[in-house]
Design a protein around this motif. Structure first.
Motif, PDB file in Angstrom:
ATOM      1  N   ALA A   1       2.726  -5.368  -4.956  1.00 60.03           N
ATOM      2  CA  ALA A   1       1.439  -5.041  -4.898  1.00 60.03           C
ATOM      3  C   ALA A   1       1.129  -4.359  -3.453  1.00 60.03           C
ATOM      4  O   ALA A   1      -0.128  -4.559  -3.034  1.00 60.03           O
ATOM      5  CB  ALA A   1       0.431  -6.135  -4.875  1.00 60.03           C
ATOM      6  N   GLY A   2       1.942  -3.425  -3.201  1.00 61.00           N
ATOM      7  CA  GLY A   2       1.547  -2.720  -1.789  1.00 61.00           C
ATOM      8  C   GLY A   2       0.300  -1.990  -1.707  1.00 61.00           C
ATOM      9  O   GLY A   2      -0.019  -1.733  -0.475  1.00 61.00           O
ATOM     10  N   THR A   3      -0.439  -1.528  -2.794  1.00 59.49           N
ATOM     11  CA  THR A   3      -1.826  -0.904  -2.760  1.00 59.49           C
ATOM     12  C   THR A   3      -3.037  -1.857  -2.674  1.00 59.49           C
ATOM     13  O   THR A   3      -4.290  -1.644  -2.783  1.00 59.49           O
ATOM     14  CB  THR A   3      -1.964  -0.004  -3.789  1.00 59.49           C
ATOM     15  N   SER A   4      -2.764  -3.197  -2.616  1.00 58.59           N
ATOM     16  CA  SER A   4      -3.656  -4.290  -2.739  1.00 58.59           C
ATOM     17  C   SER A   4      -4.597  -4.243  -1.300  1.00 58.59           C
ATOM     18  O   SER A   4      -3.991  -3.712  -0.385  1.00 58.59           O
ATOM     19  CB  SER A   4      -3.336  -5.487  -3.217  1.00 58.59           C
TER      20      SER A   4
ATOM     21  N   ILE B   1       5.129  -0.455  -4.564  1.00 57.36           N
ATOM     22  CA  ILE B   1       3.959  -0.560  -5.650  1.00 57.36           C
ATOM     23  C   ILE B   1       4.594  -0.057  -6.972  1.00 57.36           C
ATOM     24  O   ILE B   1       5.647   0.423  -7.364  1.00 57.36           O
ATOM     25  CB  ILE B   1       3.297   0.739  -4.894  1.00 57.36           C
ATOM     26  N   ARG B   2       3.549  -0.113  -7.881  1.00 57.55           N
ATOM     27  CA  ARG B   2       3.801   0.343  -9.361  1.00 57.55           C
ATOM     28  C   ARG B   2       4.451   1.699  -9.498  1.00 57.55           C
ATOM     29  O   ARG B   2       3.951   2.558  -8.523  1.00 57.55           O
ATOM     30  CB  ARG B   2       2.875   0.423 -10.252  1.00 57.55           C
TER      31      ARG B   2
ATOM     32  N   VAL C   1       0.820   8.754  -2.794  1.00 61.71           N
ATOM     33  CA  VAL C   1       0.201   7.173  -2.529  1.00 61.71           C
ATOM     34  C   VAL C   1       1.104   6.521  -1.548  1.00 61.71           C
ATOM     35  O   VAL C   1       0.604   5.786  -0.335  1.00 61.71           O
ATOM     36  CB  VAL C   1       0.438   6.324  -3.755  1.00 61.71           C
ATOM     37  N   ALA C   2       2.497   6.672  -1.511  1.00 60.38           N
ATOM     38  CA  ALA C   2       3.262   6.029  -0.560  1.00 60.38           C
ATOM     39  C   ALA C   2       2.974   6.835   0.888  1.00 60.38           C
ATOM     40  O   ALA C   2       3.069   5.801   1.725  1.00 60.38           O
ATOM     41  CB  ALA C   2       4.881   6.091  -1.001  1.00 60.38           C
ATOM     42  N   GLN C   3       2.872   7.925   0.971  1.00 58.51           N
ATOM     43  CA  GLN C   3       2.453   8.567   2.243  1.00 58.51           C
ATOM     44  C   GLN C   3       1.314   8.090   2.712  1.00 58.51           C
ATOM     45  O   GLN C   3       1.466   7.656   4.186  1.00 58.51           O
ATOM     46  CB  GLN C   3       2.443  10.199   1.936  1.00 58.51           C
TER      47      GLN C   3
END
Length: 375
Positions: free
Chosen positions: A178-181, A202-203, A211-213
């Motif tokens: 859940a790296g974007t939480s 992340i998904r 998003v990763a950047q």
């Protein structure tokens, strides 16, 4: 770096309060149990700490309480002039001190504060506390950080700092799903500030690279991988070691998803490592291979910030102090862009409009919802 908090000059002490209350719970339609209650506080305000609310987020735990499924529950009373015992909704928020009783020196009018414990009720225009020790000053934070530090901030801080004796300067990692939480983004910032590397999962998505950047450049994640990579045996055997670098040690896993994602991050841990579970967004159980327990000595534990704060309230006070310093140093950024705000104009919003606004915020999707009071 956003400017530090600004003091909102206090006005006269109020004689009547307005709160969002509930007397019952409903799993099917939690918003149906809410009502707006106008009442005269029973406390002697001259001998109390009087606060006015600046903002409060709407957290999943708040909704779970209205549904009746959250383990921690506020006490219901008749203090709010209701026919049935009721509680004020909400567990988190930031307040401005309006007045303090004679002889109180640790707080002054204009200070920003948050409650030490949950279940005090935050969905209200004013609140009253009898003891300064029940409050923590958060001067130095912006509105959005101050209103959310009690849950997301303290959760991230304790996850990073309380369970592993990190060897600073070594190639040591934590892995989290859940790296974007919101919590995960704070975890990566705190970890980076303390010299700990983070692998965020992340998904899978079409815009994965962008998003990763952002997670790496803005929020300090060291590396970001997708859930498909997280679960891919070939990736984990051949590619992941190259990403981590020589002599890498993954010492901690932070799980808020459950299901296959949790077992995949657990597999990445070194021997005798720890996985902490603090959420279950997939609504799937945490399933761990027997081999991880027998041959790698895995320890799997649960984490609940509400219980931690109840057991050791002073630790929360210290966490907040450190968090504020990290914010002042520019190591943690404001979550403002991660939040959708709804304005409660205390002078013009009527009870019907306020209730509808709260219900819409509860039903809102996407960004975290926060009610900001306009004085």
């Amino acid at each position: 770096m956003l400017p530090a908090f600004r003091r909102l000059m206090s006005t006269k002490i109020p004689t009547h309060f307005k709160s969002v209350v509930y007397s019952a719970e409903s799993l099917e339609e939690c918003t149906s149990v809410l009502s707006i209650q106008n009442y005269k506080p029973r406390e002697d305000l001259e001998k109390s700490i009087v606060l006015r609310t600046l903002a409060f987020p709407i957290n999943p735990s708040d909704i779970n309480q209205l549904q009746g499924v959250y383990p921690s529950k506020p006490e219901k009373t008749l203090d709010y002039s209701t026919h049935e015992p009721a509680a004020i909704a909400g567990n988190e928020g930031v307040f401005e001190v309006m007045s303090v009783p004679k002889g109180e020196t640790s707080l002054t009018a204009g200070d920003w504060v948050i409650p030490v414990q949950a279940n005090n009720g935050t969905w209200s225009n004013y609140r009253v506390f009898s003891k300064a020790t029940d409050l923590i000053k958060v001067n130095g934070l912006d509105l959005y950080s101050a209103a959310t530090v009690s849950v997301n901030g303290c959760t991230a801080y304790q996850l990073v700092n309380n369970y592993v004796a990190w060897n600073k300067g070594s190639n040591e990692w934590l892995v989290q799903n859940a790296g974007t939480s919101s919590v995960s983004k704070i975890v990566t910032q705190i970890a980076k500030a303390k010299g700990i590397k983070t692998l965020s999962v992340i998904r899978d998505r079409d815009n994965f690279d962008s998003v990763a950047q952002v997670l790496q450049d803005k929020f300090g994640a060291t590396k970001v991988i997708s859930e498909s990579q997280n679960n891919d045996k070939s990736f984990n055997k051949e590619t992941l070691p190259k990403l981590l670098g020589p002599d890498a040690r993954i010492r901690l896993a932070l799980n808020s998803v459950g299901g296959k994602s949790s077992s995949a991050i657990a597999r990445k841990l070194e021997k005798n490592a720890l996985m902490l579970t603090y959420g279950g967004m997939s609504k799937q159980p945490v399933t761990l291979p027997t081999s991880l327990h027998i041959f790698k000595g895995l320890t799997s534990k649960g984490f609940w910030i509400t219980e931690n704060n109840k057991k050791n309230p002073q630790e929360k006070v210290e966490n907040i102090k450190d968090f504020i310093q990290l914010y002042r140093d520019g190591k943690i950024i404001s979550p403002k862009e991660e939040i959708n705000t709804v304005d409660w104009d205390v002078h013009s919003t009527n009870d019907e409009q306020l209730l509808e606004m709260i219900k819409n915020a509860i039903d809102g999707t996407g960004k975290k919802q926060m009610v900001v009071l306009k004085w």
